[in-house]
Design an enzyme around this catalytic site. Structure first.
Site, PDB file in Angstrom:
ATOM      1  N   CYS A  74       0.865  -1.182   0.000  1.00  0.00           N
ATOM      2  CA  CYS A  74       0.000   0.000   0.000  1.00  0.00           C
ATOM      3  C   CYS A  74       0.900   1.230   0.000  1.00  0.00           C
ATOM      4  CB  CYS A  74      -0.909  -0.008   1.226  1.00  0.00           C
ATOM      5  SG  CYS A  74      -2.009   1.417   1.322  1.00  0.00           S
ATOM      6  N   CYS A 220      -4.851   5.589  -4.919  1.00  0.00           N
ATOM      7  CA  CYS A 220      -4.176   4.311  -4.694  1.00  0.00           C
ATOM      8  C   CYS A 220      -2.746   4.457  -5.197  1.00  0.00           C
ATOM      9  CB  CYS A 220      -4.884   3.171  -5.414  1.00  0.00           C
ATOM     10  SG  CYS A 220      -4.065   1.572  -5.222  1.00  0.00           S
TER      11      CYS A 220
END
Length: 284
Positions: A74, A220
């Site tokens: 992430c 993202c």
């Protein structure tokens, strides 16, 4: 008893960060689902834990999605965790160990945080795909056979699998409908994050993202990195690109040493306490 958490975001991609260095916390799918509930919990795109080093890196960062599944990497989350740690340690850099590999993070002069996301994986078995295929152009299409609206996406693994469709207009497609269909496509045995990428110039790309286990997301980081890699392989952009997401912009560079560098802002929204019941087996 309770556990302190930090609510943070990177371009609206929001996180609950739990510092589990001093006290062992029982994380798991149920805890992630409870804390991720935006009505009865706190709500997040990802739950992140900071844990003691296990032999590699300075600290371990583990990642859960709100559906209880785990993620390997992430990018925006790494920037948020690094922001906390760099401020605490008064050091210029920190290395996080994740399921997707080591991530080196550093503070820029303008206050933003940069993370070295490592080298992209581009071979079909490393995405992974269910069958051998050129990852520049996958045999996937959406819409009527004789007039598909989306066709031939690229695949890149940036610690997690990404599928990127290059389109003329990223706003013209219903990603909320398309996203889950492609996420669960048989070609992706571990599912995939789905992006629509509109190349505006050699140095700027508009991107919208459907994140596996999350849904539509404002930003993202790994998708931004994957998009630049895919666009460069198709000779659509330069190696240094500004990615414009729903929540804001990230600066991505696929360096000549094959590492992908991501730079962007972070924000601490608030801190709070989570009751131990959120982590207890069988809790409501």
């Amino acid at each position: 008893m309770s556990v302190t958490f930090f609510k943070m975001n990177g371009l609206g991609n929001d996180f609950v960060v739990v510092d589990a260095r001093a006290r062992k916390v029982r994380f798991g799918p149920e805890a992630a689902r409870r804390i991720g509930d935006r009505h009865r919990g706190v709500g997040f795109d990802q739950l992140l834990s900071i844990e003691p080093a296990n032999g590699a890196g300075d600290f371990v960062m583990r990642i859960w999605n709100p559906d209880g599944s785990m993620a390997e990497a992430c990018g925006n989350g790494a920037r948020c965790v690094a922001d906390l740690l760099l401020s605490e340690m008064k050091k210029p850099s920190v290395i996080l160990s994740t399921a997707g590999g080591l991530i080196s993070c550093s503070r820029e002069a303008d206050g933003r945080v940069s993370v070295d996301m490592g080298e992209p994986k581009l071979e079909w078995q490393d995405i992974p795909l269910a069958e051998r295929m050129d990852t520049r152009t996958l045999d996937i299409q959406m819409g009527p056979i004789d007039a598909p609206v989306l066709v031939g996406p690229s695949a890149v693994n940036m610690g997690n699998p990404h599928c990127i469709f290059f389109v003329e207009n990223a706003e013209a497609h219903d990603l909320k409908k398309i996203g889950p269909m492609i996420e669960h496509h048989p070609l992706f045995p571990e599912r995939a994050n789905i992006s629509l990428a509109q190349v505006r110039s050699k140095s700027e790309v508009r991107v919208r993202v459907w994140e596996r286990g999350v849904g539509l997301t404002l930003a993202c980081g790994t998708a931004a990195c994957a998009t630049v890699v895919a666009a460069t392989r198709k000779r659509l952009t330069d190696r240094k690109v500004r990615i414009v997401l729903d929540g804001g912009a990230l600066d991505i560079e696929w360096r000549t040493d094959n590492h992908v560098l991501m730079t962007g802002p972070t924000e601490l929204n608030f801190t709070g306490e989570l009751s131990d019941r959120y982590f207890a087996d069988g809790a409501p």
